[in-house]
Scaffold this motif. Structure first.
Motif, short mmCIF file in Angstrom:
data_model
loop_
_atom_site.label_atom_id
_atom_site.label_comp_id
_atom_site.label_asym_id
_atom_site.label_seq_id
_atom_site.Cartn_x
_atom_site.Cartn_y
_atom_site.Cartn_z
N GLN A 33 21.39 41.40 80.97
CA GLN A 33 20.32 42.39 80.90
C GLN A 33 20.12 42.80 79.45
O GLN A 33 21.03 43.32 78.81
CB GLN A 33 20.68 43.61 81.76
N TYR A 78 22.63 50.74 86.41
CA TYR A 78 22.33 49.52 87.17
C TYR A 78 23.05 49.57 88.51
O TYR A 78 24.18 50.07 88.60
CB TYR A 78 22.82 48.28 86.42
N LEU A 83 22.70 42.44 88.17
CA LEU A 83 22.59 43.86 87.83
C LEU A 83 21.14 44.26 87.99
O LEU A 83 20.25 43.68 87.36
CB LEU A 83 23.06 44.10 86.39
N ARG A 115 18.34 47.13 87.62
CA ARG A 115 18.08 48.40 86.93
C ARG A 115 17.66 49.45 87.94
O ARG A 115 16.71 49.27 88.70
CB ARG A 115 16.99 48.20 85.88
N GLN A 116 18.40 50.56 87.94
CA GLN A 116 18.22 51.59 88.96
C GLN A 116 17.50 52.82 88.40
O GLN A 116 16.53 53.30 88.97
CB GLN A 116 19.60 52.00 89.49
#
Length: 362
Positions: free
Chosen positions: A141, A183, A192, A194-195
């Motif tokens: 990422q 993440y 992963l 992205r949150q």
């Protein structure tokens, strides 16, 4: 029913050339507070940060190497640990991401490693094989952007990645962006996702963080402006909400300083942070209801540039790794008030950057 015997070993990573020793193993005597060297490993360039899997007796280290094009890249190495002898043996080493790395972390189920590249602005997710070796790179990422400091924050500089206590999320402190990016770990697909992210005050420079044992608060140490930001943490969503920030320095100190490491006592009552410049550990008491911090103490690290430090698992001692004075200094911890006291004991270690004390069964 027999009680398993345990031994407290301390692993140290350092700046070193490949032909020099860079990873060190010590036995730690909790009665005397003495560190005794039991092994050292040469062959890795700058194995600065370490992670130990106590259950499987495995040690993971970052390092740096060059790829086929002669470009500096990240590397990771896995070692088996012989707890009785206090020795390590290399299992394997693999190239990780396309830039040097500064941090390594392992997920709650010991299936994945994450490496953080400060200079490359990226996070890499690596597989841990069934036998504990470094596996393939599963995901990378890349961060984008900048913040206000013209030299330190002209581009992304993620400095660490820490998994949430339940293992669902990975929190990445990006010094260059003044942001913590959360993440979600998609374990099934090795990704992963992205949150969310939270912005800190401009010029903060978040570096490392620690979770309160209650799972409801996170404390982030900010390298650039020498502060700690306290957050509430929502374990369901992985979101952070800033509560307050406090200075890590005495009001009378006006010289240059940058912060490095932060940790919390096992009972959640005290937060510790390191100052490089003031060359001290700052101690804060944690309010049990609000999670807010109040100053307890500043104490000299008995050396220069405390790049890292750690509490022993029992909480009786703190070990400070002083990079510029080539030593690890030993402090006792008063559990009644959180205060530190220098034991007078210190060992010489070339340019120590990371120290990991951990109990291993014999």
């Amino acid at each position: 029913m027999t009680v398993e015997q345990q031994r407290l070993l301390v692993f140290a990573g350092s700046y070193a050339e490949a032909e020099e020793s860079g990873v060190y193993v010590y036995a730690f005597d909790e009665e005397s507070g003495t560190l005794t060297l039991t092994d050292e490993f040469a062959g890795l360039k700058n194995p600065t940060f370490l992670n130990v899997d106590a259950n499987r007796k495995l040690l993971y280290a970052i390092a740096e190497t060059v790829n086929d094009a002669g470009v500096k890249v990240g590397e990771a190495a896995a070692f088996s640990i012989d707890a009785a002898k206090g020795t390590i043996q290399l299992i394997n080493r693999e190239i990780t991401v396309n830039s040097t790395t500064c941090h390594i972390q392992r997920d709650a189920n010991s299936r994945f490693l994450t490496v953080t590249s400060y200079h490359g602005g990226m996070i890499g997710l690596l597989e841990i094989t069934e036998d504990g070796a470094i596996g393939q790179v599963l995901d990378v990422q890349q961060h984008e952007g900048s913040s206000q400091h013209p030299e330190r924050q002209d581009r992304p500089h993620p400095h660490s990645s820490f998994y949430s206590p339940d293992g669902r999320y990975l929190l990445v402190s990006d010094l260059g962006l003044d942001r913590i990016v959360t993440y979600a770990l998609d374990a099934a697909n090795g990704k992963l996702v992205r949150q969310s992210e939270v912005a800190l005050h401009p010029g903060a420079g978040p570096r490392h963080l620690t979770f309160h044992p209650d799972g409801k608060h996170v404390y982030v140490i900010n390298e650039v402006d020498s502060t700690i930001t306290s957050f509430s943490y929502d374990s369901k969503t992985g979101e952070l909400k800033a509560l307050e920030r406090v200075s890590t320095l005495p009001a009378s100190f006006a010289d240059e300083n940058s912060c490095a490491e932060i940790t919390i006592s096992a009972d959640g009552k005290y937060v510790y942070g390191s100052n490089r410049g003031h060359d001290s550990i700052v101690v804060f008491a944690v309010d049990g209801e609000t999670g807010l911090l109040s100053l307890v103490q500043h104490i000299s690290v008995e050396g220069g540039h405390p790049r890292h430090f750690a509490l022993t698992p029992s909480g009786r001692y703190l070990l400070a790794a002083n990079r510029d004075t080539n030593n690890i200094a030993v402090f006792t911890v008063d559990k009644d008030n959180g205060k530190l006291f220098f034991t007078g004991k210190s060992v010489t270690v070339p340019k120590p950057v990371c120290v990991v004390p951990i109990y291993l069964t014999l």
